[in-house]
Design an enzyme around this catalytic site. Structure first.
Site, short mmCIF file in Angstrom:
data_model
loop_
_atom_site.label_atom_id
_atom_site.label_comp_id
_atom_site.label_asym_id
_atom_site.label_seq_id
_atom_site.Cartn_x
_atom_site.Cartn_y
_atom_site.Cartn_z
CD1 TRP A 19 0.35 -6.36 -2.54
CD2 TRP A 19 -0.35 -7.01 -0.52
NE1 TRP A 19 0.75 -7.66 -2.36
CE2 TRP A 19 0.33 -8.09 -1.13
CE3 TRP A 19 -0.87 -7.20 0.75
CZ2 TRP A 19 0.50 -9.31 -0.51
CZ3 TRP A 19 -0.70 -8.42 1.37
CH2 TRP A 19 -0.02 -9.47 0.73
CG HIS A 64 16.88 -38.07 4.09
ND1 HIS A 64 16.94 -39.33 4.65
CD2 HIS A 64 18.14 -37.57 4.18
CE1 HIS A 64 18.16 -39.57 5.08
NE2 HIS A 64 18.91 -38.52 4.80
CB CYS A 117 -0.96 0.07 1.18
SG CYS A 117 -2.15 -1.25 1.22
CE LYS A 130 15.68 -12.31 -5.20
NZ LYS A 130 15.81 -11.50 -4.06
CD GLU A 183 11.68 -12.52 -4.74
OE1 GLU A 183 10.86 -12.19 -3.88
OE2 GLU A 183 12.90 -12.25 -4.65
CG ASN A 193 0.57 1.06 4.48
OD1 ASN A 193 0.27 -0.14 4.46
ND2 ASN A 193 1.81 1.48 4.48
N GLY A 194 -1.98 -0.41 6.38
CA GLY A 194 -1.93 -1.11 7.67
C GLY A 194 -3.16 -1.99 7.81
CD GLU A 237 18.02 -13.90 -1.89
OE1 GLU A 237 17.23 -14.30 -1.02
OE2 GLU A 237 17.85 -12.85 -2.52
NE ARG A 240 4.68 1.62 0.43
CZ ARG A 240 5.44 1.69 1.51
NH1 ARG A 240 6.68 2.09 1.40
NH2 ARG A 240 4.97 1.37 2.69
CE LYS A 285 12.76 -3.22 -2.29
NZ LYS A 285 13.47 -4.49 -2.55
C1 G6P Z 1 9.54 -8.61 0.96
C2 G6P Z 1 10.53 -8.26 -0.14
C3 G6P Z 1 11.83 -9.03 0.05
C4 G6P Z 1 12.39 -8.76 1.42
C5 G6P Z 1 11.37 -9.05 2.53
C6 G6P Z 1 11.83 -8.50 3.86
O1 G6P Z 1 9.14 -9.93 0.84
O2 G6P Z 1 9.99 -8.57 -1.41
O3 G6P Z 1 12.76 -8.63 -0.94
O4 G6P Z 1 13.52 -9.56 1.62
O5 G6P Z 1 10.13 -8.40 2.24
O6 G6P Z 1 11.85 -7.10 3.76
P1 G6P Z 1 12.82 -6.15 4.55
O7 G6P Z 1 12.47 -4.78 4.09
O8 G6P Z 1 12.52 -6.37 6.00
O9 G6P Z 1 14.22 -6.55 4.21
#
Ligand code: G6P
Length: 608
Positions: A75, A504, A2, A485, A488, A101-102, A481, A27, A603
């Site tokens: 969002w 396993h 948001c 990546k 996502e 937002n929230g 990671e 965001r 984000k």
């Molecule tokens: C979201 C973002 C990720 C990030 C995560 C934690 O999922 O898409 O890229 O790693 O939040 O966010 P932060 O701002 O706490 O690193």
């Protein structure tokens, strides 16, 4: 997650609102809307989907007149993405408009109460109760009414409110969700984040919890919920405006991948003086550091993956037990934490709701908290005992790249600094590691120069249905990671697996042609990883191996190989992550995905 914008001035508000929302697209959102006071009444336009839809609907804002307005990218949490659930929300008789937002946690009780009083609701959102409550409690003074309403709300909120009866004011307030006030010349702004207002002003106030801002065309007044004035320093944002623009690149993600050598350099260089690490930000004596019996790393998403790498690094260098914890799990599991536990919180945004709450939980239990944060002045940065900023600059793509890399660099700084203080690192080892750390930007630069190889491999493999990332030890931490990546941004199903665990369960999923990306950089375990590669290859897997350039033996098993320069084991994730980011990027690009704004993702995750 948001985005909020607001404008009050003498110009038309709509162009600023739409432009500001565009800057907040990163965001994450699934609908957008704006509301302006047109001199007579509040006019709202909202559209499900991308901002483009709202722009079409409003003829790029031209069909909306007015010099005060609020806007929002939503969002969805309560109620599906739709025009009606999009913000701004109007009160029953359209006298008040609200963006939020929230999450209003007690919205159902509030809604039931209002409905029993005859108020009718249009949407399924939690936010609408705020607009309805304002109208329900309205006695003429908007500030008084907002204060009265705030007392009824449980949960988190950043709110922007405008009123039909008062076209000369925006009221803004926050609790737990971020909100800044931009100060212009004869105009003022509200926004969830700096990029939305950067083209207009660099002067901002960061609202703290329960502060209320009253914006007029020529003034901004900040008060608390007792209506007492709050004195705040104006902060000047020193971001380069180009940093928040694509600068000729097709996507922010690619630009941010390319910026990693500079981001890491900017993060480590000011903290290394004459071959020694200086972390003035940490206010702990050597005695206090010696008293820690455990280190807890708390984070979400990719930042959590940095925590998993850090577990290997800290345990190796410091010989202190380390737990890397998902913040959302930690906060609800009655964790064993006390003053002998050091907590390190990692967050790009500094606003992630679960990370923030996990941090508070650790603090409540007496733990000293160091945060590693990218956004200056964010909640986590302000509320931790010590903060070490990553100097990655603004990161706009939802999928993190340069923030991840700079967080890792800070982990190395802390580990080496503590290792020296605790005496767990011999002086010559310490010096060698510090030198190694300083070579990372150049080595990443070399990897980036050879990105065509990764692009070629992506072109051969982008049709994969399932991908398995395997590795051992710190390579496994990096698999987490690499896999995230890829999934996502390309929407390909992928899993990260500790290579030793394959037998396993996961090995039963390997069929002819299944893509397995094997990370074999961790020198002591390469032979074992090669055995695991052989096991999947025998069952038909297509193996892509990532290894250091001095280990060509992996080619005997892997169909394809990506080499990275040599470095000390613990720093290899900083190098190895780069081809994985590029691979994900190119695969997503070939599949035509919306790389910077993947579906359903945000984000900055400001709700739990
Ligand atoms: C979201 C973002 C990720 C990030 C995560 C934690 O999922 O898409 O890229 O790693 O939040 O966010 P932060 O701002 O706490 O690193």
């Amino acid at each position: 997650m948001c985005g909020i914008v607001g404008y009050i001035g003498y110009e038309q508000a709509a162009p600023f609102l739409l432009g500001g929302l565009e800057k907040l697209e990163y965001r994450g959102y699934d609908s957008a809307g704006i509301c302006l006071h047109d001199g007579q009444e509040l006019v709202v336009k909202k559209a499900k989907g991308k901002l483009e839809e709202l722009k079409k609907l409003t003829d790029n804002g031209a069909c909306l007149q007015g010099t005060v307005g609020i806007g929002h990218t939503r969002w969805a949490t309560h109620g599906e993405p739709s025009d009606v659930n999009a913000h701004p929300h109007l009160s029953d008789s359209c006298r008040f408009a609200v963006v939020h937002n929230g999450i209003i946690e007690n919205y159902l009780q509030l809604k039931d109460y209002l409905m029993s009083k005859g108020v009718s609701f249009r949407s399924k959102t939690d936010t609408e109760v705020v607009a309805q409550l304002i109208e329900y409690y309205d006695e003429g003074d908007l500030v008084d009414t907002v204060i009265k309403v705030l007392a009824k709300l449980d949960g988190s909120y950043a709110l922007g409110v405008i009123s039909k009866d008062n076209p000369d004011e925006i009221i803004a307030v926050r609790k737990e969700s971020p909100l800044i006030i931009g100060i212009g010349e004869h105009e003022n702004y509200i926004a969830s984040d700096v990029p939305a207002i950067l083209a207009k002003t660099r002067k901002i106030y960061r609202l703290e919890n329960n502060e209320i801002a009253i914006l007029r065309r020529d003034s901004v007044q900040i008060i608390n919920t007792d209506k007492e004035p709050v004195t705040k320093e104006i902060e000047t944002v020193n971001w380069d405006i180009d940093a928040a623009e694509k600068g000729g690149y097709e996507h922010f993600m690619f630009k941010e991948i390319m910026e990693q050598p500079k981001a890491i350099h900017d993060t480590i260089a000011p903290r290394i003086k004459d071959g020694k690490i200086v972390l003035d930000e940490i206010h702990l004596t050597a005695e206090q550091i010696r008293s820690f019996r455990k280190i807890n790393l708390l984070a979400c998403g990719s930042a959590y993956h940095v925590g998993v790498v850090a577990k290997y690094v800290f345990e190796k260098l410091l010989r202190i037990p380390v737990e890397a914890d998902l913040a959302s799990e930690f906060r609800y599991r009655d964790p064993i934490v006390d003053e002998h536990t050091l907590t390190i919180v990692i967050s790009q945004s500094g606003e992630t709701a679960d990370t923030k709450e996990a941090m508070k939980e650790a603090k409540r239990r007496g733990s000293h908290v160091i945060s590693i944060v990218n956004v200056v002045g964010s909640a986590i940065a302000c509320e931790s005992d010590d903060v070490i900023y990553t100097w990655a600059g603004p990161e706009i793509a939802v999928a993190t790249t340069k923030a991840y890399s700079t967080q890792l660099a800070v982990i190395y700084l802390i580990a080496l600094h503590f290792g020296e203080l605790l005496g767990t690192l011999a002086p010559e080892e310490y010096s060698r590691y510090v030198e190694e750390l300083q070579t990372l930007p150049d080595k990443i630069g070399q990897i980036l120069k050879n990105e065509e190889k990764v692009q070629y491999l992506a072109s051969q493999l982008f049709n994969s249905r399932d991908v398995f990332f395997i590795g051992r030890n710190i390579d496994y931490a990096l698999c987490l990671e690499g896999s995230l990546k890829l999934k996502e941004i390309s929407y390909i199903h992928s899993e990260a697996y500790a290579a030793g665990e394959l037998k396993h369960g996961t090995i039963s999923l390997i069929e002819n042609g299944t893509l397995v990306i094997a990370l074999a950089t961790h020198e002591p375990l390469i032979a074992k990883t090669i055995s695991n590669m052989e096991e999947v290859r025998t069952r038909g897997a297509n193996v892509l191996c990532l290894a250091c350039e001095d280990h060509p033996e992996v080619e005997k098993v892997a169909q394809n190989t990506i080499y990275i320069p040599k470095a000390c084991d613990m720093m290899l994730p900083s190098l190895a992550v780069v081809p994985l980011q590029l691979f994900a990027y190119y695969v997503a690009s070939l599949k035509g995905c919306d790389i910077d704004k993947p579906r359903n993702l945000a984000k900055s995750v400001t709700v739990e």
